[in-house]
Design an enzyme around this catalytic site. Structure first.
Site, PDB file in Angstrom:
ATOM      1  N   ASN A  10       0.864  -1.189   0.000  1.00 59.77           N
ATOM      2  CA  ASN A  10       0.000   0.000   0.000  1.00 59.77           C
ATOM      3  C   ASN A  10       0.897   1.234   0.000  1.00 59.77           C
ATOM      4  OD1 ASN A  10      -1.838   2.023   0.417  1.00 59.77           O
ATOM      5  ND2 ASN A  10      -2.433   1.359   2.490  1.00 59.77           N
ATOM      6  N   LYS A  12       0.074   4.187  -0.232  1.00 59.80           N
ATOM      7  CA  LYS A  12      -0.587   5.370   0.365  1.00 59.80           C
ATOM      8  C   LYS A  12      -0.378   6.579  -0.566  1.00 59.80           C
ATOM      9  CE  LYS A  12      -0.079   3.162   4.788  1.00 59.80           C
ATOM     10  NZ  LYS A  12      -0.043   3.246   6.243  1.00 59.80           N
ATOM     11  N   HIS A  94      -9.417   1.047   4.944  1.00 58.24           N
ATOM     12  CA  HIS A  94      -8.125   1.250   5.614  1.00 58.24           C
ATOM     13  C   HIS A  94      -8.314   2.167   6.817  1.00 58.24           C
ATOM     14  CE1 HIS A  94      -4.012   2.478   6.404  1.00 58.24           C
ATOM     15  NE2 HIS A  94      -3.656   1.364   5.803  1.00 58.24           N
ATOM     16  N   GLU A  96      -6.695   4.578   7.836  1.00 58.47           N
ATOM     17  CA  GLU A  96      -6.539   6.018   7.541  1.00 58.47           C
ATOM     18  C   GLU A  96      -7.818   6.580   6.926  1.00 58.47           C
ATOM     19  OE1 GLU A  96      -2.849   5.490   5.439  1.00 58.47           O
ATOM     20  OE2 GLU A  96      -1.976   4.873   7.352  1.00 58.47           O
ATOM     21  N   GLU A 165      -5.052  -4.979  10.466  1.00 58.85           N
ATOM     22  CA  GLU A 165      -4.026  -3.950  10.658  1.00 58.85           C
ATOM     23  C   GLU A 165      -4.294  -3.206  11.966  1.00 58.85           C
ATOM     24  OE1 GLU A 165      -2.125  -2.701   6.744  1.00 58.85           O
ATOM     25  OE2 GLU A 165      -3.979  -1.569   6.840  1.00 58.85           O
ATOM     26  N   GLY A 171       2.682   2.406  10.720  1.00 58.22           N
ATOM     27  CA  GLY A 171       3.576   3.544  10.572  1.00 58.22           C
ATOM     28  C   GLY A 171       4.308   3.930  11.848  1.00 58.22           C
ATOM     29  N   SER A 211       3.764  -1.946  10.151  1.00 62.45           N
ATOM     30  CA  SER A 211       5.209  -1.925  10.342  1.00 62.45           C
ATOM     31  C   SER A 211       5.901  -3.232   9.963  1.00 62.45           C
ATOM     32  CB  SER A 211       5.567  -1.533  11.777  1.00 62.45           C
ATOM     33  OG  SER A 211       5.116  -0.210  12.055  1.00 62.45           O
TER      34      SER A 211
HETATM   35  O1  LIG Z   1      -1.187   0.749   6.781  1.00 62.48           O
HETATM   36  C1  LIG Z   1      -0.410  -0.115   6.394  1.00 62.48           C
HETATM   37  C2  LIG Z   1      -0.645  -0.853   5.162  1.00 62.48           C
HETATM   38  O2  LIG Z   1      -1.950  -0.634   4.676  1.00 62.48           O
HETATM   39  C3  LIG Z   1       0.838  -0.402   7.135  1.00 62.48           C
HETATM   40  O3  LIG Z   1       1.675   0.687   7.028  1.00 62.48           O
HETATM   41  P1  LIG Z   1       3.194   0.543   7.553  1.00 62.48           P
HETATM   42  O4  LIG Z   1       3.718  -0.746   6.951  1.00 62.48           O
HETATM   43  O5  LIG Z   1       3.885   1.759   7.025  1.00 62.48           O
HETATM   44  O6  LIG Z   1       3.127   0.470   9.040  1.00 62.48           O
END
Ligand SMILES: O=C(CO)COP(=O)(O)O
Length: 248
Positions: A10, A12, A94, A96, A165, A171, A211
């Site tokens: 992803n 983002k 997601h 976010e 997740e 992150g 992560s």
């Molecule tokens: O949100 C994520 C994947 O959709 C995970 O993000 P990170 O791997 O940067 O922690």
């Protein structure tokens, strides 16, 4: 059983054409384990570009879409458009989207239903916040989020990948321990056995996200109920290849 390992990247809201060229070249160089399904989640504006340069063996996903095919929804994209530029996947729900853009369980479910009706495959994300985990509510939250998806998915479970997740791991550099992730995946599968069907529970692939790095992927991948990863930051880096190959 026999769930095919599936690793999503992803991106983002990251990448420009230069960086995308580098990432795609790195994926082409691989080598990527042919037994692993790879899907990259690309910013909407670059979907067609990525599709034009990526090998067909790698799936391309949008990171969001709206819940109807077309109309007066300024700034949105539809599953029909995602398909029209040659992509087969969308990431929905997601954390976010849920936290920054206020998407609730029912909206995520409507999006999932429409995406599936339109012929897209869906990576549906669920996961608890740190506050919810510390209050002992992890299962309650994950079951609630999944329950909202049941009518939306209906008999289309073969087109769905679940991504667990935990928000506190996204992150932050704080990967869930293999045991923490395995526990949630196993209890989710158990819940699905009672609330969807034993067949669905046995067949659905559950990714872990939060992560994940080249260094943490192997141990997580060895857990029996972890069927892949959804990778954020590390999916922009060469180590994404190591994560794809984590079961080797
Ligand atoms: O949100 C994520 C994947 O959709 C995970 O993000 P990170 O791997 O940067 O922690």
């Amino acid at each position: 059983m026999g769930r095919k390992f599936v690793v999503g990247g992803n991106w983002k809201m990251n990448g420009d054409k230069n960086q995308i060229n580098e990432i795609v070249n790195n994926l082409k160089k691989g080598p990527l384990d042919p037994n692993v399904e790879v899907v990259i989640g690309v910013p909407a504006i670059y979907l067609a570009y990525v599709k034009s340069i990526i090998p067909d063996t790698i799936g391309v996903a949008a990171q969001n879409c709206w819940k109807v095919a077309k109309g007066a929804f300024t700034g949105e994209i539809s599953p029909a458009m995602i398909k029209d530029v040659g992509c087969d996947w969308v990431i929905l729900g997601h954390s976010e989207r849920r936290t920054i853009f206020g998407e609730k369980d029912d909206l995520v479910a409507e999006k999932v239903a429409h995406a599936l009706e339109s012929g897209l495959k869906v990576i549906a994300c669920i996961g608890e916040t740190l506050e919810e985990r510390e209050a002992g509510k992890t299962e309650e939250v994950v079951f609630r989020q999944t329950k909202a998806l049941l009518p939306a998915i209906g008999s289309n479970w073969d087109k769905v990948v679940l991504a667990y997740e935990p928000v506190w791991a996204i992150g932050t550099g704080k990967t869930a321990s293999p045991q923490q992730a395995q526990d949630v995946h196993a209890s989710l599968r158990n819940w699905l056995s009672s609330n969807a069907s034993p067949d669905v529970a046995g067949a659905v692939r559950i990714q872990y996200g939060g992560s994940v790095t080249g260094a943490t992927a192997k141990e997580l991948a060895a857990c029996p109920d972890i069927d892949g990863f959804l990778v954020g930051g590390a999916s922009l880096k060469p180590e994404f290849v190591d994560i794809v190959n984590a079961t080797q």
